[in-house]
Design a protein around this motif. Sequence first.
Motif, PDB file in Angstrom:
ATOM      1  N   GLY A  58      66.530  11.106  30.092  1.00  0.00           N
ATOM      2  CA  GLY A  58      66.380   9.579  29.940  1.00  0.00           C
ATOM      3  C   GLY A  58      65.801   8.692  30.918  1.00  0.00           C
ATOM      4  N   GLN A  59      67.068   8.141  31.049  1.00  0.00           N
ATOM      5  CA  GLN A  59      67.143   6.885  32.045  1.00  0.00           C
ATOM      6  C   GLN A  59      67.419   7.724  33.608  1.00  0.00           C
ATOM      7  N   VAL A  60      66.953   9.002  33.474  1.00  0.00           N
ATOM      8  CA  VAL A  60      67.276   9.883  35.055  1.00  0.00           C
ATOM      9  C   VAL A  60      65.999  10.487  35.103  1.00  0.00           C
ATOM     10  N   ARG A  61      64.909   9.932  36.145  1.00  0.00           N
ATOM     11  CA  ARG A  61      63.801  10.445  36.257  1.00  0.00           C
ATOM     12  C   ARG A  61      63.566  10.569  37.904  1.00  0.00           C
ATOM     13  N   THR A  62      62.793  11.377  38.439  1.00  0.00           N
ATOM     14  CA  THR A  62      62.749  11.870  39.676  1.00  0.00           C
ATOM     15  C   THR A  62      61.043  11.751  39.591  1.00  0.00           C
ATOM     16  N   VAL A  63      60.536  11.514  40.982  1.00  0.00           N
ATOM     17  CA  VAL A  63      58.890  11.127  41.074  1.00  0.00           C
ATOM     18  C   VAL A  63      59.193  11.754  42.234  1.00  0.00           C
ATOM     19  N   GLU A  64      58.075  11.623  43.028  1.00  0.00           N
ATOM     20  CA  GLU A  64      57.292  12.327  44.093  1.00  0.00           C
ATOM     21  C   GLU A  64      56.468  10.822  44.730  1.00  0.00           C
ATOM     22  N   MET A  65      57.215  10.633  46.001  1.00  0.00           N
ATOM     23  CA  MET A  65      56.231   9.502  46.770  1.00  0.00           C
ATOM     24  C   MET A  65      55.847  10.159  48.311  1.00  0.00           C
ATOM     25  N   LEU A  66      54.808  10.621  48.426  1.00  0.00           N
ATOM     26  CA  LEU A  66      54.599  10.766  49.731  1.00  0.00           C
ATOM     27  C   LEU A  66      55.438  12.260  50.476  1.00  0.00           C
ATOM     28  N   GLY A  67      55.312  12.862  48.954  1.00  0.00           N
ATOM     29  CA  GLY A  67      55.596  13.776  49.832  1.00  0.00           C
ATOM     30  C   GLY A  67      57.688  14.325  49.132  1.00  0.00           C
ATOM     31  N   GLN A  68      57.863  12.753  49.139  1.00  0.00           N
ATOM     32  CA  GLN A  68      59.774  13.036  49.004  1.00  0.00           C
ATOM     33  C   GLN A  68      60.300  12.344  48.215  1.00  0.00           C
ATOM     34  N   PRO A  69      61.315  12.518  47.232  1.00  0.00           N
ATOM     35  CA  PRO A  69      62.419  12.556  45.407  1.00  0.00           C
ATOM     36  C   PRO A  69      62.190  11.504  45.680  1.00  0.00           C
ATOM     37  N   VAL A  70      62.133  10.486  44.432  1.00  0.00           N
ATOM     38  CA  VAL A  70      63.048   9.509  44.528  1.00  0.00           C
ATOM     39  C   VAL A  70      63.206   9.362  42.957  1.00  0.00           C
ATOM     40  N   PHE A  78      66.962   0.013  50.616  1.00  0.00           N
ATOM     41  CA  PHE A  78      66.157   0.826  51.665  1.00  0.00           C
ATOM     42  C   PHE A  78      66.658   1.826  52.283  1.00  0.00           C
ATOM     43  N   LEU A  79      65.719   3.306  50.627  1.00  0.00           N
ATOM     44  CA  LEU A  79      65.996   4.441  50.572  1.00  0.00           C
ATOM     45  C   LEU A  79      66.321   4.738  51.587  1.00  0.00           C
ATOM     46  N   SER A  80      65.338   4.771  53.050  1.00  0.00           N
ATOM     47  CA  SER A  80      65.373   5.603  54.420  1.00  0.00           C
ATOM     48  C   SER A  80      66.394   5.431  54.653  1.00  0.00           C
ATOM     49  N   THR A  81      66.976   3.906  54.225  1.00  0.00           N
ATOM     50  CA  THR A  81      68.606   3.670  55.395  1.00  0.00           C
ATOM     51  C   THR A  81      69.647   4.618  54.821  1.00  0.00           C
ATOM     52  N   LYS A  82      69.839   4.148  53.019  1.00  0.00           N
ATOM     53  CA  LYS A  82      71.204   4.520  52.505  1.00  0.00           C
ATOM     54  C   LYS A  82      70.536   5.887  52.100  1.00  0.00           C
ATOM     55  N   TRP A  83      69.244   6.854  51.732  1.00  0.00           N
ATOM     56  CA  TRP A  83      69.745   8.167  51.570  1.00  0.00           C
ATOM     57  C   TRP A  83      69.498   9.155  53.024  1.00  0.00           C
ATOM     58  N   PRO A  84      70.164   9.884  53.324  1.00  0.00           N
ATOM     59  CA  PRO A  84      69.625  11.106  54.996  1.00  0.00           C
ATOM     60  C   PRO A  84      68.352  11.818  54.495  1.00  0.00           C
ATOM     61  N   HIS A  85      68.748  12.480  53.302  1.00  0.00           N
ATOM     62  CA  HIS A  85      67.325  13.028  53.054  1.00  0.00           C
ATOM     63  C   HIS A  85      65.924  12.522  53.040  1.00  0.00           C
ATOM     64  N   LEU A  86      66.298  11.042  52.486  1.00  0.00           N
ATOM     65  CA  LEU A  86      64.605  10.598  52.684  1.00  0.00           C
ATOM     66  C   LEU A  86      63.650   9.597  53.700  1.00  0.00           C
ATOM     67  N   ARG A  87      65.111  10.069  55.282  1.00  0.00           N
ATOM     68  CA  ARG A  87      64.151   9.750  56.026  1.00  0.00           C
ATOM     69  C   ARG A  87      63.216  10.488  57.039  1.00  0.00           C
ATOM     70  N   HIS A  88      61.798   9.744  57.672  1.00  0.00           N
ATOM     71  CA  HIS A  88      60.833  10.241  57.467  1.00  0.00           C
ATOM     72  C   HIS A  88      59.569   9.883  59.045  1.00  0.00           C
ATOM     73  N   PRO A  89      59.748  10.234  59.415  1.00  0.00           N
ATOM     74  CA  PRO A  89      59.320   9.852  61.054  1.00  0.00           C
ATOM     75  C   PRO A  89      58.126   8.807  61.046  1.00  0.00           C
ATOM     76  N   ASP A  90      57.178   9.390  59.859  1.00  0.00           N
ATOM     77  CA  ASP A  90      55.966   8.797  59.943  1.00  0.00           C
ATOM     78  C   ASP A  90      56.076   7.258  57.960  1.00  0.00           C
ATOM     79  N   HIS A  91      57.216   7.116  57.955  1.00  0.00           N
ATOM     80  CA  HIS A  91      57.049   5.935  56.773  1.00  0.00           C
ATOM     81  C   HIS A  91      58.951   5.803  56.571  1.00  0.00           C
ATOM     82  N   VAL A  92      58.820   5.046  55.461  1.00  0.00           N
ATOM     83  CA  VAL A  92      59.880   4.081  54.968  1.00  0.00           C
ATOM     84  C   VAL A  92      59.621   3.896  53.620  1.00  0.00           C
TER      85      VAL A  92
END
Length: 464
Positions: free
Chosen positions: A40-52, A336-350
């Motif tokens: 339903g309204q739970v849907r996980t997609v990929e953005m630059l190799g990361q799950p969002v 701000f996903l890269s601030t809120k979630w530790p697993h979404l922090r990446h050296p090249d993008h936010v």
Amino acid sequence: MVQASLAVIGGGVTGLVAARRLAGAGHDVTLFEAGARLGGQVRTVEMLGQPVDVGAESLHLAGPNAQLLDELGLTDQLITADSSFAWIWDGARRRRLPAGMGPAGPTRMWPIVRSGALSPLGMARAGLEPLLPATREQRTGAQGDVSVGSFIGRRFGAEVTDRLVDPVLGSLHAGDVHRLSMRAATPMLAAKAARHRSLLLGSVRSAHPAPSFVTFANGLATLIDHILAGTNVRVRLSSPVETIARSGRRFRLVETGADGSEFDGVVVALPAAPALGLMQPLLGVDAAPLGTLRTASVATAVVAWDAASAASCDPLRATGILTPAKARTLMKAATFLSTKWPHLRHPDHVLFRLSAGRVGEQRVAALTDGQLVDQMVDELQRATGLTGSPLQAQVYRWPGAIPQLEVGHLEKLANVRAGLARLPGLALAGAAYDGLGISSCIASGHRSAEALIDELVLNEEAQP
């Protein structure tokens, strides 16, 4: 107990939980989902190799969530959100959301004073709350409904409602706080109002830690993938049910382009509009209130940004931004996903998650994906001072997806369920009826399954 043949219509969180509980009680369960995927309204997609997650973004560790996570063996896989703060942006000025400020109003006064979110007159009015007598609803204990905006306005003044409650609750529900039902949309506020004359003093007396918000390394799809694991539930994807009809003591379901099947009981875990189409032939006028439940259409844009450009933007140390309805911005919230979630922090993008759409608005439907991104990115940059341009952006639309639990909602649902009581074996469950959020959906699915199990036991005992 004799094994019954049961159907669940709808493969969102509510339907999955209902199917799991019914199968766990030893019944033969088939789940019908009109779409090509579960969740339903739970849907996980990929953005630059990361799950969002582009629908529901997180769950909190309280009540039915914690119980289900333990049952599924997922508790040790949880990732906890950063406990930073959020901003409120009114289209011109950015201020901190005061600590202790939630969808049900303020719990502390001093953080509000320090935030600068209210005018001197607004602060003075809010500060009177502990001294005010109980409102009419509090004095009489009446079951009559009142909007969240009206009640908070009476207790704290209009500025608290418009500048603080609306950005939080209005954004969460994509709704109008002056129409959202206190009893249906914020039951915890209704309970507190019934126990305490002053909400501020009541918060001091009943203070407890705020629940932690959590997700998984691979997103909330992890939860969806595990709910039916280890069960014998048969899942039929791309299988919309066209009709439900009575067949003696049983129910006959007809799928699009398929022969009908008979079941001893059915849980309808669908939004109000499709539920009305299926249930009106059975309930007649008792189903009519389902046609009066409003919804909001929303859109989510996931945006990637160069990490070097974002590094110098100090406001991104927060976890996000909320905007009040009176700001008239397209963007109602940014995470701000890269601030809120530790697993979404990446050296090249936010990563950012930008949300648009409120009840009664047509702007989201009128704009193309590109226009949605351009306008919300412009607002994000004006709110934060972020420079540069997106590396990548994806838009996900949710037409009519957010139910509006407005004043009178519980009375409407009581009428529908009174009609259902005359049709043993048929249950209705889901966010449109029992509240937004994964926790409410889990509880609704579980309650509907338990009610159906109890009815089956009673029917069995009544047999000669």
